[in-house]
Design a protein around this motif. Structure first.
Motif, PDB file in Angstrom:
ATOM      1  N   CYS A  43       0.820  -1.228   0.000  1.00 34.52           N
ATOM      2  CA  CYS A  43       0.000   0.000   0.000  1.00 34.52           C
ATOM      3  C   CYS A  43       0.851   1.274   0.000  1.00 34.52           C
ATOM      4  N   PRO A  44       1.824   1.428   0.923  1.00 31.68           N
ATOM      5  CA  PRO A  44       2.636   2.653   0.848  1.00 31.68           C
ATOM      6  C   PRO A  44       3.498   2.703  -0.416  1.00 31.68           C
ATOM      7  N   GLU A  45       3.877   1.544  -0.940  1.00 31.07           N
ATOM      8  CA  GLU A  45       4.670   1.531  -2.180  1.00 31.07           C
ATOM      9  C   GLU A  45       3.817   1.977  -3.376  1.00 31.07           C
ATOM     10  N   ILE A  46       2.566   1.513  -3.419  1.00 33.13           N
ATOM     11  CA  ILE A  46       1.654   1.877  -4.510  1.00 33.13           C
ATOM     12  C   ILE A  46       1.343   3.379  -4.436  1.00 33.13           C
ATOM     13  N   ILE A  47       1.005   3.856  -3.247  1.00 33.33           N
ATOM     14  CA  ILE A  47       0.632   5.261  -3.063  1.00 33.33           C
ATOM     15  C   ILE A  47       1.869   6.155  -3.214  1.00 33.33           C
ATOM     16  N   GLY A  48       2.981   5.731  -2.648  1.00 31.30           N
ATOM     17  CA  GLY A  48       4.231   6.471  -2.822  1.00 31.30           C
ATOM     18  C   GLY A  48       4.631   6.519  -4.289  1.00 31.30           C
ATOM     19  N   GLY A  49       4.391   5.427  -5.006  1.00 33.36           N
ATOM     20  CA  GLY A  49       4.726   5.382  -6.435  1.00 33.36           C
ATOM     21  C   GLY A  49       3.901   6.372  -7.237  1.00 33.36           C
ATOM     22  N   LEU A  50       2.625   6.520  -6.894  1.00 35.07           N
ATOM     23  CA  LEU A  50       1.777   7.528  -7.562  1.00 35.07           C
ATOM     24  C   LEU A  50       2.284   8.929  -7.217  1.00 35.07           C
ATOM     25  N   ALA A  51       2.639   9.139  -5.933  1.00 35.38           N
ATOM     26  CA  ALA A  51       3.164  10.447  -5.515  1.00 35.38           C
ATOM     27  C   ALA A  51       4.480  10.747  -6.241  1.00 35.38           C
ATOM     28  N   ALA A  52       5.274   9.709  -6.469  1.00 38.32           N
ATOM     29  CA  ALA A  52       6.587   9.895  -7.100  1.00 38.32           C
ATOM     30  C   ALA A  52       6.473  10.314  -8.560  1.00 38.32           C
ATOM     31  N   GLU A  53       5.284  10.155  -9.141  1.00 39.64           N
ATOM     32  CA  GLU A  53       5.090  10.633 -10.526  1.00 39.64           C
ATOM     33  C   GLU A  53       5.166  12.164 -10.593  1.00 39.64           C
ATOM     34  N   SER A  54       4.989  12.822  -9.429  1.00 36.57           N
ATOM     35  CA  SER A  54       5.092  14.285  -9.395  1.00 36.57           C
ATOM     36  C   SER A  54       6.549  14.742  -9.432  1.00 36.57           C
ATOM     37  N   GLY A  55       7.493  13.811  -9.320  1.00 40.49           N
ATOM     38  CA  GLY A  55       8.904  14.177  -9.392  1.00 40.49           C
ATOM     39  C   GLY A  55       9.664  13.979  -8.095  1.00 40.49           C
ATOM     40  N   LEU A  56       8.939  13.740  -6.990  1.00 39.30           N
ATOM     41  CA  LEU A  56       9.657  13.487  -5.737  1.00 39.30           C
ATOM     42  C   LEU A  56      10.356  12.130  -5.826  1.00 39.30           C
ATOM     43  N   LEU A  57      11.397  11.950  -5.009  1.00 35.73           N
ATOM     44  CA  LEU A  57      12.182  10.716  -5.058  1.00 35.73           C
ATOM     45  C   LEU A  57      11.692   9.723  -4.007  1.00 35.73           C
ATOM     46  N   MET A  58      11.456   8.483  -4.457  1.00 33.05           N
ATOM     47  CA  MET A  58      11.011   7.424  -3.550  1.00 33.05           C
ATOM     48  C   MET A  58      12.115   6.377  -3.401  1.00 33.05           C
ATOM     49  N   ALA A  59      12.412   6.036  -2.153  1.00 37.30           N
ATOM     50  CA  ALA A  59      13.418   5.017  -1.836  1.00 37.30           C
ATOM     51  C   ALA A  59      12.828   3.619  -2.058  1.00 37.30           C
ATOM     52  N   PRO A  60      13.666   2.580  -2.029  1.00 32.52           N
ATOM     53  CA  PRO A  60      13.121   1.218  -2.001  1.00 32.52           C
ATOM     54  C   PRO A  60      12.228   1.036  -0.784  1.00 32.52           C
ATOM     55  N   THR A  61      11.355   0.043  -0.836  1.00 36.90           N
ATOM     56  CA  THR A  61      10.409  -0.184   0.262  1.00 36.90           C
ATOM     57  C   THR A  61      11.062  -0.963   1.404  1.00 36.90           C
ATOM     58  N   PHE A  62      10.932  -0.416   2.585  1.00 40.54           N
ATOM     59  CA  PHE A  62      11.363  -1.083   3.821  1.00 40.54           C
ATOM     60  C   PHE A  62      10.224  -2.046   4.164  1.00 40.54           C
ATOM     61  N   ASN A  63      10.368  -3.306   3.739  1.00 39.12           N
ATOM     62  CA  ASN A  63       9.148  -4.119   3.637  1.00 39.12           C
ATOM     63  C   ASN A  63       8.971  -5.216   4.696  1.00 39.12           C
ATOM     64  N   ILE A  64       9.871  -5.291   5.653  1.00 37.26           N
ATOM     65  CA  ILE A  64       9.645  -6.201   6.784  1.00 37.26           C
ATOM     66  C   ILE A  64       9.491  -5.346   8.039  1.00 37.26           C
ATOM     67  N   GLY A  65       8.400  -5.537   8.746  1.00 36.73           N
ATOM     68  CA  GLY A  65       8.101  -4.662   9.874  1.00 36.73           C
ATOM     69  C   GLY A  65       8.112  -5.382  11.209  1.00 36.73           C
ATOM     70  N   VAL A  66       7.469  -4.742  12.176  1.00 44.43           N
ATOM     71  CA  VAL A  66       7.328  -5.310  13.506  1.00 44.43           C
ATOM     72  C   VAL A  66       5.999  -6.062  13.536  1.00 44.43           C
ATOM     73  N   ALA A  67       6.069  -7.372  13.412  1.00 45.84           N
ATOM     74  CA  ALA A  67       4.859  -8.171  13.206  1.00 45.84           C
ATOM     75  C   ALA A  67       4.916  -9.471  14.001  1.00 45.84           C
ATOM     76  N   GLN A  68       5.537  -9.423  15.176  1.00 39.35           N
ATOM     77  CA  GLN A  68       5.679 -10.659  15.961  1.00 39.35           C
ATOM     78  C   GLN A  68       4.322 -11.331  16.201  1.00 39.35           C
ATOM     79  N   HIS A  69       3.279 -10.508  16.350  1.00 36.85           N
ATOM     80  CA  HIS A  69       1.951 -11.043  16.700  1.00 36.85           C
ATOM     81  C   HIS A  69       1.313 -11.815  15.550  1.00 36.85           C
ATOM     82  N   HIS A  70       1.876 -11.751  14.348  1.00 37.23           N
ATOM     83  CA  HIS A  70       1.322 -12.502  13.209  1.00 37.23           C
ATOM     84  C   HIS A  70       2.072 -13.805  12.945  1.00 37.23           C
ATOM     85  N   MET A  71       3.037 -14.132  13.803  1.00 35.70           N
ATOM     86  CA  MET A  71       3.955 -15.230  13.471  1.00 35.70           C
ATOM     87  C   MET A  71       3.349 -16.626  13.592  1.00 35.70           C
ATOM     88  N   GLU A  72       2.122 -16.751  14.048  1.00 30.15           N
ATOM     89  CA  GLU A  72       1.464 -18.070  14.029  1.00 30.15           C
ATOM     90  C   GLU A  72       0.765 -18.328  12.693  1.00 30.15           C
TER      91      GLU A  72
END
Ligand code: NI
Length: 247
Positions: A43-72
Motif C-alpha cells: 500500500c505505501p509503495e503503490i501510493i508512494g509510487g503515484l506520488a513519485a510521478e510528481s517528481g519526488l524521489l522514492m526510496a526502495p520499500t522497507f518491507n519487513i516490519g514489527v509483526a511478531q503477533h502474526h507469526m502463528e
C-alpha cells in the motif's frame, strides 16, 4: 522518480534541487483469508509510487516490519524492534551521507508506529551525542498512508464499522487496484471479524483465528482501491512538499 530505477547521476541532479526522500515502510504479514501477505508494504509503495510521478524521489520499500503477533500464520515475517531500529538508522545514515536531510516515512502498518518513533529517537540521539559535530542535521517524519483527512473520510464513508483494524477493506482494495491478477476470494465467517487487543502470536491467533481484526475485507473492490490510492497520493504529495520545505 524511484531511487532503484535511477542512475547515480540522476540522484546527484535531484539533490541539487531537493534533499527530501519518501521511504515506503510496511510489513510482510498475514492479512486474513483474502488479503495478500505483502499488503502493508504494497500500500505505501503503490501510493508512494503515484506520488513519485510528481517528481519526488522514492526510496526502495522497507518491507519487513514489527509483526511478531502474526507469526502463528504461515508466511508472516518480522524484525525484532531492536533490529528494525538499527536498520532504520543505517538507511538514514546511508542516504544522509549523500546529502539527504529530510526523510518522509510513508507507513502501511499500525504495528510499526511505536518502533518507527523509537527509530527517530535513536537517529536524533546519534546526532546529539556526536561530539565531532560532523553530521548534518536531519528531519524525519512519519505519515500513515490512510491518515490524510479526505482519505480517512472516504474509508469511513465506504466501509463504516466494517472497516476494522487489520486486513481492512481499504488496504485490500488498494492492492486489488494495483495487482488485479492477484485478487483473492474466500468465505469470511463471521462477516465482520472480532475486535480487541492481543499480546504475542499465540494469543493473537486464539483471539482472531482467520487473522482479521474487526474488518470485512470482502467489501474491497479494485475500483474503490483506485479511488483511495489516488486520493491518498494527492494528500501525501502535498504533505511531502510541506515537509520538504521545513527548515
Ligand atoms: Ni494491514
Amino acid at each position: 522518480m524511484r531511487l532503484h530505477l535511477s542512475t547515480w547521476q540522476e540522484v546527484e541532479t535531484y539533490l541539487q534541487t531537493s534533499k527530501a526522500i519518501l521511504i515506503p515502510i510496511g510489513s510482510t504479514e498475514q492479512h486474513g483469508p483474502n488479503g495478500l501477505i505483502g499488503t502493508d508494504a504494497l500500500c505505501p509503495e503503490i501510493i508512494g509510487g503515484l506520488a513519485a510521478e510528481s517528481g519526488l524521489l522514492m526510496a526502495p520499500t522497507f518491507n519487513i516490519g514489527v509483526a511478531q503477533h502474526h507469526m502463528e500464520f504461515p508466511g508472516s515475517m518480522t524484525l525484532r524492534p531492536s533490529t528494525f531500529i538499527a536498520t532504520m538508522v543505517d538507511w538514514v545514515d546511508s542516504l544522509a551521507k549523500h546529502g539527504f536531510t529530510h526523510f518522509y516515512w510513508l507507513n502501511g502498518h499500525g504495528g510499526n508506529i511505536a518502533t518507527i518513533n523509537a527509530g527517530f529517537a535513536e537517529i536524533y540521539a546519534s546526532r546529539s551525542l556526536d561530539t565531532g559535530n560532523g553530521r548534518t542535521p536531519i528531519r524525519c517524519k512519519l505519515r500513515n498512508w490512510w491518515q490524510g483527512k479526505e482519505t480517512y473520510e472516504k474509508c469511513k464513508a465506504l466501509y463504516g464499522k466494517a472497516h476494522g483494524a487489520h486486513a481492512t477493506p481499504s488496504e485490500v482494495a488498494v492492492t486489488q487496484f494495483a495487482y488485479p491478477d492477484h485478487i483473492k476470494t474466500a468465505p469470511l465467517s463471521p462477516e465482520i471479524a472480532p475486535s480487541g487487543g492481543y499480546t504475542d502470536a499465540r494469543d493473537y491467533r486464539a483471539r482472531f483465528p482467520d487473522g482479521r481484526i474487526g474488518s470485512n475485507p470482502a467489501l474491497a473492490t479494485p475500483e474503490d482501491g483506485e479511488l483511495l490510492a489516488k486520493l491518498a497520493a494527492k494528500e501525501v504529495t502535498a504533505d511531502f512538499e510541506r515537509f520538504a520545505a521545513e527548515q
